[in-house]
Every structure is written in structure tokens, then in C-alpha cells.
Design a protein around this motif. Structure first.
Motif, short mmCIF file in Angstrom:
data_model
loop_
_atom_site.label_atom_id
_atom_site.label_comp_id
_atom_site.label_asym_id
_atom_site.label_seq_id
_atom_site.Cartn_x
_atom_site.Cartn_y
_atom_site.Cartn_z
N SER A 56 117.33 -38.82 17.78
CA SER A 56 116.07 -38.84 18.36
C SER A 56 115.78 -37.45 18.90
N PRO A 57 114.52 -36.97 19.25
CA PRO A 57 114.23 -35.72 19.33
C PRO A 57 114.62 -35.14 20.62
N ASP A 58 115.14 -36.17 21.70
CA ASP A 58 115.60 -35.82 23.04
C ASP A 58 116.85 -35.17 22.87
N LYS A 59 117.54 -35.29 21.68
CA LYS A 59 118.96 -34.41 21.29
C LYS A 59 118.77 -33.11 20.77
N TYR A 60 117.64 -32.80 20.36
CA TYR A 60 117.47 -31.70 19.53
C TYR A 60 117.61 -30.48 20.34
N PRO A 61 118.35 -29.49 19.36
CA PRO A 61 118.51 -28.38 20.12
C PRO A 61 117.21 -27.42 20.17
N LEU A 62 117.19 -26.23 20.51
CA LEU A 62 115.78 -25.78 21.06
C LEU A 62 115.28 -25.39 19.50
N GLN A 63 115.85 -24.72 18.77
CA GLN A 63 115.52 -24.23 17.41
C GLN A 63 114.76 -25.30 16.67
N SER A 64 115.40 -26.61 16.55
CA SER A 64 114.97 -27.65 16.02
C SER A 64 113.55 -28.21 16.45
N TYR A 65 113.57 -27.96 17.74
CA TYR A 65 112.38 -28.48 18.63
C TYR A 65 111.19 -27.44 18.41
N LEU A 66 111.50 -25.96 18.18
CA LEU A 66 110.60 -25.21 18.15
C LEU A 66 109.95 -25.27 16.72
N PHE A 67 110.80 -25.60 15.93
CA PHE A 67 110.51 -25.75 14.35
C PHE A 67 109.27 -26.63 14.31
N THR A 68 109.70 -27.86 14.92
CA THR A 68 108.66 -29.18 14.64
C THR A 68 107.17 -28.50 15.33
N LEU A 116 96.25 -27.69 17.62
CA LEU A 116 96.48 -26.55 16.58
C LEU A 116 96.04 -25.26 17.34
N SER A 117 95.03 -25.45 18.22
CA SER A 117 94.56 -24.22 18.83
C SER A 117 95.39 -23.54 20.12
N GLU A 118 96.43 -24.36 20.28
CA GLU A 118 97.27 -24.02 21.35
C GLU A 118 98.47 -22.90 20.84
N LYS A 119 97.93 -21.69 20.44
CA LYS A 119 98.28 -20.81 19.84
C LYS A 119 99.46 -20.02 20.76
N THR A 120 98.73 -19.86 21.87
CA THR A 120 99.57 -19.07 23.05
C THR A 120 100.87 -19.91 23.64
N LEU A 121 100.54 -21.27 23.51
CA LEU A 121 101.53 -21.86 23.94
C LEU A 121 102.99 -22.03 22.93
N ARG A 122 102.57 -22.14 21.69
CA ARG A 122 103.40 -22.04 20.65
C ARG A 122 104.13 -20.53 20.58
N THR A 123 103.58 -19.54 20.81
CA THR A 123 103.84 -18.38 20.70
C THR A 123 104.94 -18.14 21.88
N ALA A 124 104.58 -18.50 23.01
CA ALA A 124 105.42 -18.41 24.30
C ALA A 124 106.81 -19.14 23.92
N GLN A 125 106.48 -20.10 23.38
CA GLN A 125 108.10 -20.94 23.10
C GLN A 125 108.92 -20.35 22.18
N ILE A 126 108.28 -19.63 21.13
CA ILE A 126 108.90 -18.89 20.24
C ILE A 126 109.62 -17.61 20.77
N PHE A 127 108.64 -17.03 21.70
CA PHE A 127 109.22 -16.08 22.34
C PHE A 127 110.55 -16.53 23.06
N LEU A 128 110.36 -17.39 23.92
CA LEU A 128 111.30 -17.75 25.02
C LEU A 128 112.50 -18.13 24.03
N GLY A 129 112.36 -18.81 22.88
CA GLY A 129 113.24 -19.17 22.01
C GLY A 129 114.34 -18.15 21.67
N ALA A 130 113.72 -16.87 21.50
CA ALA A 130 114.55 -15.81 21.01
C ALA A 130 115.26 -14.88 22.08
#
Lengths: 581, 304, 294
Positions: free
Chosen positions: C222-234, C255-269
Motif C-alpha cells: 500500500s502506498p503508505d509504505k512507499y519510500p519517497l522516490q516511489s511516491y514522487l514517481f507516482t 495536472l496544472s499543479e506544476k509548482t507542487l510537483r516541482t517542489a516535491q522533486i526538489f525536496l526529494g533531492a
């Protein structure tokens, strides 16, 4: 070949209407549905099931309660709840629907696993391969056929007959039996699903740009081209810069296209890539290699060279292409009814002057251009053969439809169960999707709006209650505040008579469409050669549009035939001969 | 025979701890690497998940015939090979160069910043980078504004086969260079400092020191990386090409993996994919064995 | 040390600094871009206007993320995975590389073992059989499924093995003659001098664990056991694959929440970038250790 492959579509459509139905839910102590009496002609012997079902065997209550708790396992194609008001901390296991289901029917739903939607196919294949099938599952058509072949799924004829609520039967049979027929073989119903038809193609155009340039709304292909060219050359946004172009397009403009594509242009020239058309001799012809295809390519090629199309369309996917729309760089896009909802609404956010209108596809010879309509199955509910209580699956489906009744959806109702109370529809399965939900909701909402009603009044057995309720509220919001672009997106895509669905409806009602006659599973050659043929089409067509000699098309046709196109045509016709009438 | 005389010998007793140390690794490898290898049978089956490995029909070499007979397959193999070889060679040469250059800088904040930055692209996935790359090389992108600033015609990089392949190779090297650079740096760091001191005393300049001490000191790691890289002559980088390519450049950039991916997209063709995988594995092992042998033969260097 | 630096050397150094600065710039530009997007208004981001500076500056995306349960939970899973996974992997690599670094004369069956391991770099059974094995060994849906199957990374092990070979043999031989066993040699002699390679390979292992996403999706139930990158990938792909005329309103808005996605990618790295300089120090230390010996 390119038939925008059946299962691809099926997977995602599932989510459809449901969103709208997002509210809803059962009330604590309702037993049985409103409509149980009709459902069960008590004639059939109950003994045909190895049923552990303790309920009175002559009363096949669609929502009857088991005396002993009954567990049913499922797997979940997970998506986070979409409503921002969703109750915090709700998980698929604590979903309000499951609680109500338990109370109503004593069925416990257990998820073996859940996985985000995009990865579902992969994870599910792994589960199949390792032999871990849940009790009830939703599968695409290909998997359905394989399961049937390998005798993994239960015959649902009896349980459907006895336990399906009248609502469920109405939903399943709303397509005149198409879906039932597709899931029945040798007289046995092996799965339950509904069907839908592919959306109508249309155009969207910036009316404020037309006005700036003193142009009329185009109807013919020449006018369309003139407008598009003017959008390139005459600074339609009056910002003094040469920074606009005519028509938005992305690299998936034909194969697996779903928006900002060129399907409509091909249709205008009677070319129907991916479709199978009935020829004069009664045989099916591949829509890809109709003579009009070359004309359509010629037109697109000339547009490309004039700068009407994005010079770099071949590099951009849909999301990238949508950026130009949002940024106000392009004035026309072809697509389906939902486009106003994304990304046109964002363009309006960015540029308050932006005014988009929906137009029919341009015509070439004065006759209205016919869009291609394919009948497609939604995901199919099947039950593991090993599961002792297949009727429970039917009850689940009944339950969900029951939860879509107006009283559960109406926010002012005491029975209202919405996301803010922990009810997440995305996490409930099976959800059978009513085929005409858009149409019915469109009609109901428009009637209410025309009559200036303050409250949407819909009958208790209305099948698209959730959708209608949402459309109505959003329309009200938009009409009260035309600056509310989110509301506009929903209003203009689903409710406005001259909007996305409104225009689609006109096309459907006036029968100006071409039916895709083939809706079977992929033929063997399609499976083997489909990818190669798709590559050939994408490569050849893209290159021609970008300036390769038009006559490349002729050699394309012969290689297409040689590489498997002819075999596929033959197989499709075999299917047709078998399934016709 | 050998085994018998080995067991119980004094040598065996001395070596016993060495065997013991290998037990955990051997167990994990047996289970999780060798265990799944039975899946190779899939390459010879008409595999269907619902039937599993035991009930799917065996079809002999049919999957291989199918793959090799697909149109364009030769082109695809060539593309794969070309892109992979370029990536491997530049992917070793450039980090080596960077490591040497960086080593010439006095240790301090500058070196640390450079070293950290060069490693950074490694953290980003191609799914993220793809969109950025397309923008950078687009007609309105920064690269083209420089080009038109120089008074030249803008170039549609991503839609010209030659440019596209160069970009694929270049960006892959760029993204991965931090990784190999660290390996090289660590190797340089490991070189005995007294050798340099001795050279200094002998009056050897920096250039001489690099040629005569640094490079020879790195030879083992360089040979190691070269040899192991040869195992990936048929891995041209699936993720990257998938997000970047487009129909116009299919002829130069469609590689085995994207090819198989599209097959699978259309219908889940596990068996042909397994056949391709087996084919790639066999080639890899052959390449690595040959280079292992050559390295040993000519430089007496044992890689592993 | 700065006396008598020849001119040619100075010119070289200046050129070198310029060149490396340029390369550095090339490497961090995408991060600046991502950071700028994540700090911009959604409309500007969706219109593709943001380059290297934020437009319509806002912290909204980060603010939102700070409250997002999924993000924080998966971050926790990732940290757990990285810590456990790296320790276990390093242990496996260390004790496996040691015997294999011996000469054939010192360890008779060395070559067999080496090939036994090396072959697995090139032959795999593929996804389905691997999945079945993980399932049959009861690792499914536990964090161990992400750690155990890849515990012995052969590539890293071979690198460690080669570092070991470079270690001067005198001390080891002396110790063995004094009657010390291999275990003692391993812990007392090899471990202290291997810090540079441990730091290097440790970093690779950390990065590998941090960046893996596919196994999380496949092995967790279940997704609540995902590590960060799995979650980001989805998050990242749901944008590309959702498509096909889903008329799902909210999806399209997502789809348009580009800023949010990007923020997560950034924080992920980000965390891994923070670990890096810390380990980098070790390389330098490793060198002193190396030169003190002898």
C-alpha cells in the motif's frame, strides 16, 4: 493496428463520472434498497450456487445482509482523494463506504494490496503470474478474454439475474445490451461492465482574437486556414510582438492522441486512422489508408510550412503543448469536450481577456465533418472462480449505485455522505459507470437553469445525480461570477449549450458521425505488429508534415500493407463476419 | 579429488574463515539472483501471466525469430550499439579528465563546491530532466538564443538525427559524470603521497607527475571500469531516450529497450521482452569475459 | 607553498578554474530552474514562463507540502531504508570483498566465487520471477524487500575488492604470521585504512537506496509504505499517463499543479545533497590515513 487500443482507454475512463459522484454515501441503517422487490424473480433455484448465503433463499435481496460476516478480497488502483475537504486521515481501509457496506450487508472488503493507478497494470500482472488473485477484480478486455480462456473466473449469469438491483440492470443495459453481449460467451455471463462511446472531436478558438482581427468564426477548411494564418501573422493579441501561432498540436497527434491533436483534420478529409469503416461491399476498411489521409497530410504540411502549426510540435507531449495554450501563444486547438476544464481555464486565469468558444470541425466539401465514434468497454468486473459467494460482488456493485441516489449526494440532506465525512468514492470498487451520465446531467442541469431554479430537483432514480449536482453548483457559481474560471471550466465543458458537451450532443443527435465497426479484442497480428505499424505511421506522418515529400505516403501505404496491415484487415473482417448482427 | 584433498588440509583450515565470510553473500546471491534465473524459460515460452511458468506453452526459438524479424531490428541494434559505445567511452574519459583537473586545484571550498555540483545531476531522474532539456534546446531556448546572437541560423536540435544523438550522448555523460569522477578522485587520493614527494625532489613538474604517477596509479580502476562497462554495450539508456525522442528521430535513436517497450505497451508481451533480455545478457557476458581475459593477458591485471 | 609558481602553471590554474566554474554552472542550472518553478505562481509555471528566477514568488507549494501526510510519511520510510540498507549492504560488501581480494594462492577457490558473483551482474531472471522469489521468501510488504534482495551489489563489491588489493600487504602478512586470524586482519587492519573507499561506496549505496522507486511500488502493498522516490514517481508520471479523455475534473486540475510537483522533486533531492558534502570530507581524511601509513 492503431485502434486507440481498447484497454488503454478502458483503464482510465473508470475514473470518469465518479469524480462527480464524489459525494454520496450510504446512511447508517438502511437495509435493502428502495427497489428490491422487482429484482428477484424467485423462480430460479438458489441451489445452482454453492452459496454460503444464509439469507432467505427465495428473497434475492440486492443488498441483503449476511448473518455471518463475509470477507471479500480486492486489489485497489489507488489515487489520493481529490476533494481538498476530504476528512483527514481517511485510508482505503477506513473509507466510509466500507463501514456502511459492512453495516448494510455484513460484507468486509479486504484489500490484498493497493498501488497507484499508473502502476496498477504492472502490479496486477505480477499478481496474476504469482497466482494471487483477489475475489473480485476489474480487468480490461484482453485480460478478461485470457481469464475466460483459462477458466479462472466464475459464471455470473445466475447471480446477476437474481441479485442485480433494477438500478444496476438499468446502468448495465443502458447501451442496449452491447456490454452484456460482449461479456457473454456460450450463453454465460462471465463479467459485468458498461460501455461508453468515444468523445466527439471539435475545435476551440479564441473569440477575442477573432474580434481583434475582425474575423468571422470559420466553418469551412479555407476559412479555418485563413483564420489560423491571421493568428500567425496579424498579431491577434495586439501586443505588438510576433509571438503567436495558429493551431496547437503535439507529437501524439494521431496515435494514442487524446488532446491538442489533429484527428479532426483527418476526419475532415474522410480519413479515420485507427477506425474500421464499412466499405461499399460490406467489408471493413482500415481508416488509416483511406485516400483522404494524403489530403489531410498535404494540408497539415502546408500549415506547418506557413507556421500555423508549432514548429516543434514533434517534440512536445500534451502537457508541453498545453503550456502554449495557457501562455496565450496559440488561438486554436482541436480536442474533446473537456478541454475548457483544462487547460483553457488556466489560460483565462492568465489572461482575463481570453474568450474561448467551441466550434464544429471545419468542413471540406460543405457537408458537416463526421467524427469517428468507437464503442468501448469500461473495465469489466469479474469474480474469482474459487470464491464461494459471487453474489457478494453483485451486491457491492448494487451498493455503490445505491449510494449515488440523490439523497446521499445532496449536501443539504441528512443522509448526505461526502468526502468531508470520510467517504472516498475512488476507493470503492466496483463502480459501474453509467453510459449516459453526461447527457442526463446536461439535460437535468439545463432544465433547472432555464427554469431559474435555485435547487436542482431530480427524481430518486436519476442515474447521474452526483454529476448533475456538481455541474449545477458550479454553473450557479459561474453565472453569479463570470470571473470564476474553475467554475467556467466545468460549466463550459459540461453544461453550456454551445460549450464542449453541448456541441458534442448536437453532433450525436444529428447523427453526423462515423461508427468504428470493430470493437473486438486485438487480433493476433495487431498484437504482433501493432507496435511496428504505429511506429511506421508516426514516423512517416510526422516527417511528411515537417516537409518530407508528400509522395512518401504512397510507399508508406504499401509497406503498411506488407508489414501486417493486410493481415490485420483480414482478421478484422473475420471478426466482423462472426459478430455482425 | 581436489576437493577431497583440500578438505581437511592445513590450507583449508587457514582458508576456512574466508569461506565463512562468503556465506552471507553466497546465500543472498543464490536466492535473489540465481533464484529468479529460472525465469529465463520465459524466453522460450508463449508466456501468459495467468498460466505461469509451468503451464505456458513452450515455443522453442520462436520469440527470438519474432524479434529478429521485426522490421528495423537491425537498425535498432546498430543504434543501441552506437549510442551505448559512445556513452561508455565518453562517460569514462570526461570524468577522468575532470578528476585530473580537479586534483590540480588546491583543496578548499572551491574544490568542494565543484565536486558537489558535478555530482548533483546524478540525483535527478530523466522523467524530471526530460522537459527541461527539451526547453533548453528548443528554438526559443537559451542555446538557440546564443546561436542567433552569433548571427547563425537557429537549429532544431531535437528534430535532427545527428544533433539528437549527440545530445543524448552528451547529456547522459553530463548526468553521470559525477559518479565516475568520484571513483577516480578516490583512486587519486589513494595514491601514496610519498611518490609525489620523491618526484618533486627529482624536479618533475606537475605534468610529468600526472603522467608518471597519477595515471599509472589509477590504471587498475580505469581498467576495471572499462571492462565492466563493456557489459552494457547494449544498454543505451532507456529512460532517457523514452522521454526525449520523437518520431522524427526514430531512425537514429530507437533502441532495443524502447522498441521492446512499445511492443509491451501494445500488448503485454513478456516473452519477447525476456528473449531480448536473454540476448543482451549473453552478449554482455561474452564482452566482459573477453575483456577480462585481454586485461589479464596484456597487463597481467586481474579485474576481479 | 605559493612561492616560485611558474607562469605557465598560473595560466593553467586560471584556465582550469574558469573551466570548472563553467561545468559547475552547467550542473546546477537545472536545480536553480526547479527551485524557481517551485517558488513561482502556478499560472506562470503552467505557461512555461519560469526560467531561472521565480515569477510571482510564493512559498505556497512548500507550505502545502509541509502539511502533506504522504510526503512526510514516505520521507520517513526512505530514511529508514537508507540507514538500514546502507549498513547492511556495506557489511555484506565488506566481508565478501575481503576473501575475494586475496591472491589465488592464498585462497584456492577464489576465482570460482568471483565468477559466481560476477555472472549475476549480467544475467537476471526478469521482473516476474524476481517478484515470485521475493514473495516466496516472505519479504513482501516489509522494508526488507527493499533491502535484502539487493544487499550485495556486485559492482560495488568488486570496487571494494580492488581497493583492498591496493592496500600494502606488509602489515597483513606480519599480523598473519603473528597468528592473527583473517577476521582480525579484516577489522583491525583493513577497516581503518579503507575509509576512503567505504565513504565512496557508502555514498553510492545511499544514493542508490534513496533513488530506487520501482521496487517500492512492486513490493509494497500500500502506498503508505512507499519510500519517497516511489511516491514522487507516482506524482511525476501520473501526469503523463493519466490522460485519455478522463473527464475527471480534479485530475485535470492536478495536472496544472506544476509548482507542487516541482517542489516535491526538489525536496526529494535535497537530503541526499546534504549528505554528500559530509561524506566528501571523508575522502580527504582517507587520504591522510593513506599517507600516514608507510
Amino acid at each position: 493496428m492503431a485502434r486507440k487500443s481498447v484497454n488503454l482507454v478502458v483503464g482510465t475512463v473508470l475514473t470518469l463520472s465518479m469524480v462527480l459522484a464524489a459525494c454520496s454515501n450510504g446512511n447508517d441503517n438502511k437495509q435493502g434498497s428502495e427497489s428490491p422487490s422487482a429484482s428477484a424473480p424467485a423462480s430460479a433455484p438458489a441451489s445452482s450456487q454453492p452459496s454460503a448465503e444464509p439469507v432467505d433463499s427465495t428473497n434475492y435481496d440486492p443488498l441483503g445482509k449476511y448473518e455471518e460476516p463475509l470477507t471479500i478480497t480486492q486489489v485497489l488502483s489507488y489515487r489520493p482523494p481529490e476533494d481538498p475537504d476530504t476528512l483527514k486521515g481517511v485510508t482505503p481501509e477506513t473509507n466510509g463506504y466500507l463501514k456502511d457496506l459492512k453495516e448494510m450487508t455484513n460484507i468486509d472488503v479486504k484489500y490484498l494490496w493497493s498501488v497507484p493507478q499508473d502502476q496498477f497494470q504492472q502490479k496486477f500482472s505480477l499478481a496474476i503470474a504469482s497466482g494471487d488473485l483477489p475475489d473480485v477484480m476489474m480487468v480490461d478486455q484482453q485480460t478478461f478474454e485470457k481469464f475466460k480462456e483459462q477458466d479462472l473466473i466464475a459464471d455470473l449469469t445466475d447471480v446477476y439475474e437474481k441479485y442485480a438491483s433494477p438500478t444496476m440492470k438499468k446502468v448495465v443495459e443502458s447501451d442496449g445490451g452491447l456490454a452484456l453481449q460482449a461479456t457473454t460467451s456460450d450463453g454465460k455471463l462471465m463479467g459485468v461492465t458498461t460501455s461508453y462511446q468515444s468523445p466527439v472531436q471539435m475545435g476551440y478558438i479564441r473569440a477575442d482574437w477573432l474580434k481583434n482581427l475582425n474575423l468571422q468564426v470559420p466553418t469551412t477548411m479555407e476559412e479555418f486556414e485563413q483564420v489560423a494564418e491571421a493568428f500567425v501573422k496579424n498579431d491577434p493579441d495586439k501586443n505588438g510582438k510576433n509571438d503567436t501561432y495558429g493551431i496547437s498540436m503535439n507529437k501524439n497527434f494521431l496515435i494514442n492522441a487524446w488532446g491538442f491533436d489533429a484527428r479532426g483534420i483527418f476526419y475532415a478529409y474522410d480519413s479515420y486512422p485507427g477506425g474500421w469503416l464499412k466499405g461499399d461491399d460490406g467489408k471493413l476498411l482500415a481508416g488509416d489508408i483511406q485516400p483522404g489521409t494524403k489530403d489531410a497530410l498535404a494540408k497539415l504540411q502546408s500549415w506547418y510550412s506557413k507556421g500555423i502549426l508549432d514548429k516543434e510540435f514533434a517534440l512536445k507531449d500534451e502537457n508541453k503543448a498545453s503550456e502554449d495554450i495557457v501562455a496565450g501563444k496559440v488561438g486554436i486547438t482541436l480536442g474533446e469536450w473537456w478541454v475548457p476544464n483544462w487547460p483553457l481555464n488556466l489560460n483565462k486565469d492568465k489572461d482575463p481577456k481570453a474568450d474561448w468558444i467551441a466550434i464544429p470541425l471545419p468542413t471540406v466539401n460543405g457537408e458537416p465533418t463526421k467524427t469517428l465514434i468507437s464503442q468501448t468497454l469500461n473495465e469489466i468486473m469479474v469474480v474469482n472462480k474459487k470464491y464461494k459467494n459471487p453474489e457478494a460482488a453483485i451486491k457491492l456493485a448494487n451498493f455503490y449505485l445505491e449510494m449515488q441516489k440523490p439523497k446521499y449526494i445532496d449536501k443539504s440532506s441528512p443522509d448526505y455522505r461526502g468526502p468531508n465525512k470520510g467517504y472516498v468514492y475512488l476507493w470503492f470498487m466496483p463502480r459501474l459507470i453509467y453510459r449516459n451520465f453526461l447527457n442526463d446531467a446536461f439535460n437535468a442541469v439545463n432544465t433547472a437553469l432555464d427554469a431559474k431554479q435555485e435547487k436542482l430537483d431530480i427524481p430518486d432514480d436519476f442515474l447521474a445525480a452526483g454529476d448533475a449536482a456538481l455541474f449545477f453548483t458550479e454553473s450557479k457559481k459561474y453565472l453569479a461570477n463570470p470571473r470564476d474560471n474553475v467554475a467556467w471550466g466545468i460549466y463550459f465543458s459540461r453544461v453550456a449549450k454551445d460549450g464542449g458537451f453541448g456541441l458534442s450532443k448536437k453532433v450525436l443527435d444529428s447523427n453526423t458521425f462515423v461508427e468504428n465497426e470493430f470493437f473486438g479484442v486485438q487480433t493476433p497480428t495487431q498484437v504482433e505488429r501493432g507496435a511496428s505499424l504505429n511506429k511506421l505511421i508516426a514516423e512517416t506522418f510526422t516527417k511528411i508534415i515537417m516537409g518530407a515529400p508528400l509522395d512518401d505516403y504512397d510507399s508508406f501505404v504499401s509497406s503498411w500493407k506488407k508489414l501486417g496491415g493486410d493481415d490485420i484487415t483480414e482478421e478484422v473482417n473475420e471478426w466482423y463476419a462472426k459478430n455482425q448482427g | 579429488m581436489i576437493k577431497h584433498s583440500y578438505l581437511g588440509s592445513k590450507k583449508a583450515k587457514v582458508e576456512l574463515p574466508l569461506h565463512l565470510m562468503l556465506i552471507p553473500g553466497v546465500i543472498v546471491t543464490l536466492i535473489y539472483a540465481y533464484g529468479p534465473i529460472f525465469g529465463i524459460v520465459m524466453a522460450f515460452q508463449k508466456f501468459q501471466p495467468a498460466s505461469g511458468f509451468f503451464h505456458s506453452k513452450f515455443v522453442g526459438w520462436r520469440n527470438f525469430e519474432y524479434i529478429f524479424n521485426l522490421p528495423d531490428f537491425t537498425q535498432v541494434i546498430w543504434n543501441t550499439f552506437f549510442i551505448a559505445v559512445m556513452k561508455i567511452s565518453l562517460g569514462l574519459a570526461i570524468p577522468l579528465l575532470l578528476a585530473l583537473l580537479l586534483n590540480e586545484i588546491v583543496r578548499g571550498w572551491f574544490q568542494r563546491i565543484v565536486q558537489t555540483s558535478i555530482f548533483m545531476p546524478f540525483f535527478l531522474s530523466w522523467a524530471v530532466l526530460g522537459g527541461v532539456m527539451i526547453e533548453v534546446f528548443s528554438l526559443n531556448g537559451p542555446v538557440n538564443s546564443i546561436i542567433s546572437g552569433l548571427g547563425l541560423e537557429p537549429i532544431m536540435f531535437m528534430a535532427k538525427n545527428n544533433w539528437f544523438v549527440s545530445i543524448i550522448i552528451g547529456s547522459d555523460v553530463w548526468k553521470g559524470m559525477g559518479y565516475n569522477m568520484i571513483i577516480f578522485l578516490a583512486a587519486i587520493v589513494g595514491i601514496n603521497a610519498s611518490l609525489y614527494e620523491a618526484a618533486e625532489v627529482d624536479g618533475a613538474g606537475r605534468w610529468k607527475q600526472m603522467l608518471n604517477i597519477t595515471l599509472p596509479g589509477m590504471a587498475p580502476i580505469i581498467i576495471l571500469l572499462c571492462t565492466l562497462s563493456l557489459g552494457s554495450v547494449l544498454n543505451a539508456g532507456f529512460d532517457q531516450i523514452l522521454v526525449l525522442y520523437n518520431p522524427v528521430v526514430y531512425e537514429s535513436s530507437d533502441i532495443i529497450d524502447t522498441f521492446v517497450y512499445r511492443l509491451g505497451l501494445f500488448d503485454q508481451q513478456y516473452a519477447p521482452a525476456a528473449a531480448v533480455g536473454l540476448f543482451k545478457s549473453v552478449i554482455s557476458v561474452a564482452m566482459v569475459s573477453i575483456s577480462y581475459y585481454l586485461a589479464y593477458r596484456f597487463s597481467k591485471y586481474r579485474i576481479f | 607553498m605559493f612561492y616560485r609558481v611558474p607562469l605557465s602553471r598560473r595560466i593553467f590554474t586560471i584556465g582550469n578554474v574558469f573551466f570548472l566554474t563553467f561545468i559547475t554552472f552547467l550542473c546546477i542550472v537545472p536545480f536553480i530552474h526547479l527551485l524557481a518553478v517551485s517558488l513561482s505562481s502556478n499560472v506562470a509555471a503552467s505557461a512555461g514562463e519560469v526560467k531561472l528566477l521565480p515569477i510571482g514568488f510564493t512559498f505556497e507549494a512548500y507550505h502545502f507540502l509541509g502539511q502533506k501526510v504522504e510526503f512526510i510519511r514516505s520521507l520517513g520510510v526512505s530514511l529508514q531504508r537508507v540507514v538500514l540498507g546502507t549498513i547492511i549492504s556495506m557489511f555484506f560488501i565488506f566481508i565478501t570483498a575481503y576473501p575475494l581480494s586475496k591472491a589465488n594462492s592464498q585462497f584456492r577457490f577464489r576465482t570460482w566465487y568471483v565468477w559466481f558473483f560476477a555472472i549475476t551482474m549480467f544475467f537476471g531472471g526478469g521482473l516476474i520471477p524476481t517478484y515470485i522469489v521475493v514473495k516466496e521468501t516472505m519479504l513482501m510488504n516489509t522494508i526488507w524487500a527493499l533491502i535484502i534482495p539487493g544487499a550485495l551489489n556486485v559492482w560495488n563489491m568488486i570496487m571494494m575488492l580492488n581497493f583492498f588489493r591496493g592496500i600494502p600487504k606488509e602489515m597483513e602478512e606480519a599480523a598473519l604470521i603473528d597468528g592473527a586470524g583473517h577476521w582480525t586482519v579484516l577489522w583491525k587492519i583493513y577497516l581503518p585504512v579503507s575509509l576512503p573507499s567505504i565513504a565512496t561506496i557508502g555514498l553510492f549505496t545511499i544514493v542508490w537506496h534513496w533513488n530506487s522507486w520501482f521496487d517500492g511500488i512492486i513490493y509494497m502493498n500500500s502506498p503508505d509504505k512507499y519510500p519517497l522516490q516511489s511516491y514522487l514517481f507516482t506524482l511525476v508520471t501520473s501526469i503523463n499517463l493519466k490522460m485519455i479523455t478522463s473527464d475527471d475534473i480534479s485530475t485535470l486540475q492536478n495536472l496544472s499543479e506544476k509548482t507542487l510537483r516541482t517542489a516535491q522533486i526538489f525536496l526529494g533531492a535535497l537530503p541526499i545533497m546534504l549528505v554528500y558534502p559530509f561524506l566528501q570530507k571523508y575522502f580527504v581524511k582517507g587520504m591522510t590515513v593513506g599517507s600516514v601509513k608507510e
